[in-house]
Scaffold this motif. Structure first.
Motif, PDB file in Angstrom:
ATOM      1  N   LEU A 122     -21.979  37.033  38.619  1.00 25.23           N
ATOM      2  CA  LEU A 122     -21.962  36.700  37.189  1.00 25.23           C
ATOM      3  C   LEU A 122     -22.576  37.820  36.354  1.00 25.23           C
ATOM      4  N   GLU A 163     -21.630  24.854  39.159  1.00 23.73           N
ATOM      5  CA  GLU A 163     -20.248  24.541  38.826  1.00 23.73           C
ATOM      6  C   GLU A 163     -19.904  25.353  37.588  1.00 23.73           C
ATOM      7  N   THR A 164     -18.639  25.703  37.461  1.00 25.31           N
ATOM      8  CA  THR A 164     -18.206  26.526  36.336  1.00 25.31           C
ATOM      9  C   THR A 164     -16.916  25.972  35.769  1.00 25.31           C
ATOM     10  N   TYR A 165     -16.852  25.948  34.447  1.00 20.98           N
ATOM     11  CA  TYR A 165     -15.685  25.434  33.725  1.00 20.98           C
ATOM     12  C   TYR A 165     -15.108  26.543  32.862  1.00 20.98           C
ATOM     13  N   ASN A 182     -21.219  27.747  32.765  1.00 21.89           N
ATOM     14  CA  ASN A 182     -21.736  27.821  34.129  1.00 21.89           C
ATOM     15  C   ASN A 182     -22.982  26.959  34.242  1.00 21.89           C
ATOM     16  N   LEU A 228     -16.555  30.610  29.578  1.00 14.34           N
ATOM     17  CA  LEU A 228     -17.003  29.915  30.783  1.00 14.34           C
ATOM     18  C   LEU A 228     -18.291  29.154  30.499  1.00 14.34           C
ATOM     19  N   CYS A 275     -26.790  28.982  43.442  1.00 14.14           N
ATOM     20  CA  CYS A 275     -26.770  29.729  42.174  1.00 14.14           C
ATOM     21  C   CYS A 275     -27.222  31.165  42.412  1.00 14.14           C
ATOM     22  N   TYR A 323     -25.720  35.422  30.685  1.00 13.32           N
ATOM     23  CA  TYR A 323     -25.296  34.441  29.692  1.00 13.32           C
ATOM     24  C   TYR A 323     -25.390  34.958  28.259  1.00 13.32           C
ATOM     25  N   LYS A 355     -11.928  24.094  36.815  1.00 12.54           N
ATOM     26  CA  LYS A 355     -13.285  23.765  37.249  1.00 12.54           C
ATOM     27  C   LYS A 355     -13.505  24.336  38.644  1.00 12.54           C
ATOM     28  N   TRP A 379     -26.229  25.852  36.105  1.00 10.04           N
ATOM     29  CA  TRP A 379     -27.138  26.544  37.015  1.00 10.04           C
ATOM     30  C   TRP A 379     -28.548  25.993  36.913  1.00 10.04           C
ATOM     31  N   ILE A 415     -20.005  33.911  28.835  1.00  6.06           N
ATOM     32  CA  ILE A 415     -20.496  32.883  29.748  1.00  6.06           C
ATOM     33  C   ILE A 415     -21.665  32.182  29.063  1.00  6.06           C
ATOM     34  N   ILE A 437     -19.070  30.757  42.316  1.00  6.32           N
ATOM     35  CA  ILE A 437     -17.891  31.576  42.059  1.00  6.32           C
ATOM     36  C   ILE A 437     -17.901  32.706  43.077  1.00  6.32           C
TER      37      ILE A 437
END
Length: 196
Positions: free
Chosen positions: A81, A157-159, A65, A63, A74, A135, A170, A67, A92, A175
């Motif tokens: 997270l 946003e998170t991919y 993320n 992922l 966030c 992370y 996406k 932020w 992540i 989340i």
């Protein structure tokens, strides 16, 4: 009578579009990047002297993320997270987005030239120390150029990126537990089972 048919038809078409639009989830804005390779970059990390590129994650499902410490949304997703990262499995990577430049309370004209990276590291690092660090690593997108390449609408946003470096999902906005359990994790498990 005929002169009223065209405006009536246009009105009905607009009503249909409005009805369809109201049923859609605003967090599911179609991204032209889904199904395409994640844009390449090489950025400094929060740890001075280290850099990261998405190519470093080839062979893994992960992922990305986006932020920032100034981002209220966030803060809403961050506990999720942190808890998720403690379970392990799906790394992540954080993309710290415009940490100083995105904060409307900071006048960038008063930030001495060349001091932005150190200030960002201090501020972002303190925020992660206070709220938990989910992370594997976090990279610094000081001016937001990488965010532009990824089509970031806003933070967070998170991919979800597959083993070959292709963006598969996406998430716009924070989340949620539902998005994690119903969309992200099932897709991640499916992608992990695919041949690299």
């Amino acid at each position: 009578m005929k002169r009223f048919l065209i405006p009536l038809a246009v009105f009905l078409v607009l009503v249909v579009f409005l009805a369809v639009g109201l049923k859609r989830d605003p967090r599911e804005v179609p991204s032209p990047l889904v199904g395409k390779p994640a844009p390449e970059f090489r950025l400094d990390t929060l740890t001075p002297g280290k850099q990261f590129s998405p190519a470093d994650m080839r062979g893994q499902v992960w992922l990305l993320n986006v932020w920032a410490s100034w981002c209220v949304s966030c803060r809403a997703e961050h506990p999720l997270l942190v808890a998720f990262s403690k379970q392990g499995g799906l790394p992540i990577v954080g993309l710290n987005y415009k940490e100083l430049r995105g904060d409307g309370e900071i006048d960038m004209k008063k930030v001495p030239a060349g001091e932005e990276p150190a200030l960002v590291r201090q501020r972002a690092g303190a925020w992660l120390a206070r709220h938990g660090d989910p992370y594997a690593l976090s990279v610094l997108d000081l001016d937001g150029r990488v965010g532009i390449d990824y089509g970031v609408y806003g933070v967070p946003e998170t991919y979800l990126i597959d083993r070959k470096g292709i963006i598969r999902f996406k998430q716009i906005g924070p989340i949620t537990p539902e998005a994690l359990e119903q969309k992200i994790l099932p897709l991640a498990k499916q992608l992990a089972g695919e041949a690299p």
